[in-house]
Motif scaffolding. Structure first.
Motif, PDB file in Angstrom:
ATOM      1  N   THR A  19       0.832  -1.206   0.000  1.00 51.98           N
ATOM      2  CA  THR A  19       0.000   0.000   0.000  1.00 51.98           C
ATOM      3  C   THR A  19       0.860   1.247   0.000  1.00 51.98           C
ATOM      4  O   THR A  19       0.629   2.189  -0.765  1.00 51.98           O
ATOM      5  N   GLY A  20       1.872   1.277   0.877  1.00 54.58           N
ATOM      6  CA  GLY A  20       2.753   2.443   0.932  1.00 54.58           C
ATOM      7  C   GLY A  20       3.527   2.640  -0.348  1.00 54.58           C
ATOM      8  O   GLY A  20       3.787   3.774  -0.769  1.00 54.58           O
ATOM      9  N   PRO A  25       4.799   8.728  -4.894  1.00 61.27           N
ATOM     10  CA  PRO A  25       6.014   8.649  -5.706  1.00 61.27           C
ATOM     11  C   PRO A  25       7.217   8.183  -4.905  1.00 61.27           C
ATOM     12  O   PRO A  25       7.292   8.337  -3.693  1.00 61.27           O
ATOM     13  N   VAL A  26       8.153   7.597  -5.622  1.00 55.88           N
ATOM     14  CA  VAL A  26       9.438   7.244  -5.026  1.00 55.88           C
ATOM     15  C   VAL A  26      10.353   8.459  -5.123  1.00 55.88           C
ATOM     16  O   VAL A  26      10.042   9.458  -5.778  1.00 55.88           O
ATOM     17  N   TRP A  27      11.480   8.371  -4.464  1.00 58.47           N
ATOM     18  CA  TRP A  27      12.443   9.476  -4.496  1.00 58.47           C
ATOM     19  C   TRP A  27      13.769   8.942  -5.001  1.00 58.47           C
ATOM     20  O   TRP A  27      14.492   8.252  -4.293  1.00 58.47           O
ATOM     21  N   GLU A  28      14.085   9.264  -6.252  1.00 58.85           N
ATOM     22  CA  GLU A  28      15.320   8.796  -6.865  1.00 58.85           C
ATOM     23  C   GLU A  28      15.969   9.954  -7.617  1.00 58.85           C
ATOM     24  O   GLU A  28      15.905  10.027  -8.852  1.00 58.85           O
ATOM     25  N   PRO A  29      16.572  10.894  -6.904  1.00 59.50           N
ATOM     26  CA  PRO A  29      17.191  12.035  -7.588  1.00 59.50           C
ATOM     27  C   PRO A  29      18.328  11.580  -8.489  1.00 59.50           C
ATOM     28  O   PRO A  29      19.082  10.663  -8.149  1.00 59.50           O
ATOM     29  N   VAL A 221      13.646   6.743   4.983  1.00 61.99           N
ATOM     30  CA  VAL A 221      13.138   8.066   5.358  1.00 61.99           C
ATOM     31  C   VAL A 221      12.993   8.971   4.131  1.00 61.99           C
ATOM     32  O   VAL A 221      12.149   9.876   4.108  1.00 61.99           O
ATOM     33  N   PHE A 222      13.788   8.715   3.089  1.00 59.17           N
ATOM     34  CA  PHE A 222      13.761   9.589   1.923  1.00 59.17           C
ATOM     35  C   PHE A 222      12.423   9.550   1.197  1.00 59.17           C
ATOM     36  O   PHE A 222      12.105  10.465   0.439  1.00 59.17           O
ATOM     37  N   ARG A 223      11.629   8.479   1.419  1.00 55.86           N
ATOM     38  CA  ARG A 223      10.330   8.416   0.770  1.00 55.86           C
ATOM     39  C   ARG A 223       9.461   9.617   1.154  1.00 55.86           C
ATOM     40  O   ARG A 223       8.592  10.044   0.383  1.00 55.86           O
ATOM     41  N   PRO A 347       2.354  13.579  -5.076  1.00 58.86           N
ATOM     42  CA  PRO A 347       1.805  12.345  -4.486  1.00 58.86           C
ATOM     43  C   PRO A 347       0.483  11.966  -5.131  1.00 58.86           C
ATOM     44  O   PRO A 347      -0.282  12.817  -5.590  1.00 58.86           O
ATOM     45  N   GLN A 348       0.199  10.661  -5.127  1.00 60.71           N
ATOM     46  CA  GLN A 348      -1.021  10.164  -5.746  1.00 60.71           C
ATOM     47  C   GLN A 348      -2.195  10.176  -4.766  1.00 60.71           C
ATOM     48  O   GLN A 348      -3.294  10.612  -5.103  1.00 60.71           O
TER      49      GLN A 348
END
Length: 519
Positions: A19-20, A25-29, A221-223, A347-348
């Protein structure tokens, strides 16, 4: 019983993790793959006039002034003039444009404004207009119009060349000064100190990412970065978060001096430089070793301006137009930017912060009302039995403890996550590391979350055993069964309210990463 609890707990944990994962969105800089090549390790300005003026050459006269704005408003200001810097209208002037953390002239830019004045440049630091400025609302074009009145004021100061006035803009002010340059073509130059260049939302996400990396937070935590920074914040406002300054930079050809401190973790140093070089006219860039966001360095006596900074700025201003395009364009200490500041994905699920707040508040209300209904019915039943022998109704045996564990665990884990994120934010902003808080706190939150899921698994298994029968009589009914039926409805309502509230918090926790797989 044990293995069934383990299996159900694992299933719930996987469901929450999935679910999470799909909720936002993910965080992939993207990493920076090509770094800047500097022309010199020295920050000295090419083309500077020999003996053109050094900080300390002149005594400085400070005058508190009042600057009229539109609509009868006014702000204060502090005018600094070099004494004995020549006669006639031959001195350049600088108007200072505040960053986000400053407001009053007497408290802002003291070292820089005084040093430049002592080098022969008249400086004016106006108060920032604050009646239309807040965390929630900022209008950079309106701010530019307000600061324009300070430019007009400085043009009328004796001894200042009205055609040689420029802007010194720091941090957030670097989103304002390019607008001023376009609105007033008569302005001669810009000095951009720690300029983000990218839009505020991108800069904020970049800064948070960089601070968290410096604090060694767990990867999970970056999420939270895109989900917090990318959302429409609760209560509305914050339209300025997506302000784009590049169109304003593209419209001007006046010379720009951009300066950065290599210890500034909040700005995309290399990316901002590339953006300026690609969009503006004549750009000179200097990087100051170990300097922070305000180009200050740490000394035994405290923070002071980098020793070369004021000299370089004075040389550049006093040497214009020769210094505008003189090599080297890029010089100083090598900056290091590891990741790009990029558009933040929205975010969705919780893209609207008002919805997020509504979910949490509703969940809290349900977790308050549900136990009150269950407990109140039990108390009323005991009193009724003592007086008249009316039957009582309560939650079926084996449901009360896991339901209480689920409710309490959801609340405690949510509070724990909020406290943890606040503690990490404080460490990050202070450039501190604390493995016990950062690593230990994250593990603690995850363990609280797992314990809450175990309580949920026990509850689900017990419901299965009871075939979803939620209530039972306290004793065999002897008289009025209608009251027992009504009490049963209240107990069931309290049960489902509690379960729904706890579930909403668990889903919210999963959204923020408390149940993601791995650490």
């Amino acid at each position: 019983m044990f293995f069934r609890t383990v299996a159900t707990s694992a299933a719930v944990l996987v469901a929450l993790a999935l679910t999470g994962a799909v909720a936002g969105p993910v965080w992939e800089p993207a990493p920076v793959t090509s770094h800047l090549h500097l022309g010199s390790a020295s920050t000295a300005i090419g083309g500077a006039l020999p003996g053109g003026g050094e900080p300390g050459d002149h005594e400085v006269r400070e005058t508190e002034v009042t600057i009229p704005l539109a609509d009868g408003l006014e702000v204060g200001g502090l005018l600094r003039e070099p004494i004995g810097a020549g006669s006639g209208s031959d001195r350049p002037g600088i108007v200072f444009v505040h960053g986000a953390g400053t407001g009053k002239a007497v408290d802002a830019f003291t070292l820089a404004a005084t040093a430049l004045a002592s080098a022969g440049i008249t400086t004016l630091v106006p108060d920032k207009r604050l009646d239309n400025y807040s965390t929630r609302h900022r209008d950079y074009e309106a701010m530019a119009r307000d600061y324009a009145h300070s430019v007009s004021y400085l043009r009328d100061v004796p001894g200042v060349d009205p055609d040689e006035i420029g802007l010194y803009a720091e941090s957030e002010g670097a989103w304002v000064s390019p607008v001023m340059m376009v609105d007033d073509p008569r302005l001669a130059f810009q000095i951009l100190v720690s300029a983000p260049v990218v839009p505020p939302r991108q800069q904020a996400a970049y800064a948070v990412d960089n601070y968290l990396r410096n604090t060694d937070v767990p990867a999970g935590v970056f999420r939270a970065i895109p989900r917090a920074v990318g959302m429409k914040l609760p209560g509305g406002g914050f339209e300025y978060a997506d302000f784009e300054v590049r169109p304003w930079l593209e419209q001007q050809d006046d010379p720009i001096l951009a300066v950065y401190g290599t210890n500034d973790a909040s700005m995309p140093l290399e990316q901002g430089t590339r953006e300026l070089l690609d969009t503006a006219g004549d750009v000179t860039v200097r990087f100051y070793d170990h300097a922070n966001h305000g180009i200050n360095v740490e000394t035994p006596e405290g923070l002071v301006l980098h020793p070369d900074f004021a000299t370089d700025v004075a040389d550049w201003v006093l040497g214009l137009p020769d210094t505008a395009s003189a090599p080297p364009r890029l010089a100083g200490a090598q900056p290091r930017q590891d990741y790009l500041a990029a558009p933040v994905p929205q975010p969705q699920w919780y893209g609207d912060g008002d919805w997020l707040v509504a979910v949490v508040v509703t969940a809290a209300g349900l977790l308050l009302v549900g136990p009150l209904l269950i407990g109140g019915t039990a108390l009323a039943g005991r009193l009724a039995r003592r007086r008249s022998g009316h039957p009582g109704t309560r939650l079926a045996q084996g449901l009360r403890a896991p339901l209480a564990g689920l409710a309490i665990g959801a609340v405690v884990t949510t509070v724990g996550l909020a406290v943890y994120l606040a503690a990490v934010a404080r460490l990050a902003l202070d450039y501190e590391k604390n493995a016990l808080v950062v690593q230990g706190g994250w593990i603690g939150v995850r363990l609280l979350g797992i314990a809450t899921v175990v309580a949920a698994a026990l509850l689900l298994n017990r419901l299965r055993d009871l075939r979803m029968s939620l209530v039972e009589p306290v004793e065999t009914p002897r008289t009025d069964t209608s009251r027992a039926g009504a009490a049963g409805v209240v107990v069931r309502t309290g049960f489902w309210a509690t379960l729904l509230g706890a579930t909403a918090l668990l889903v919210t926790l999963a959204y923020w990463g408390a149940y993601q797989l791995g650490i």
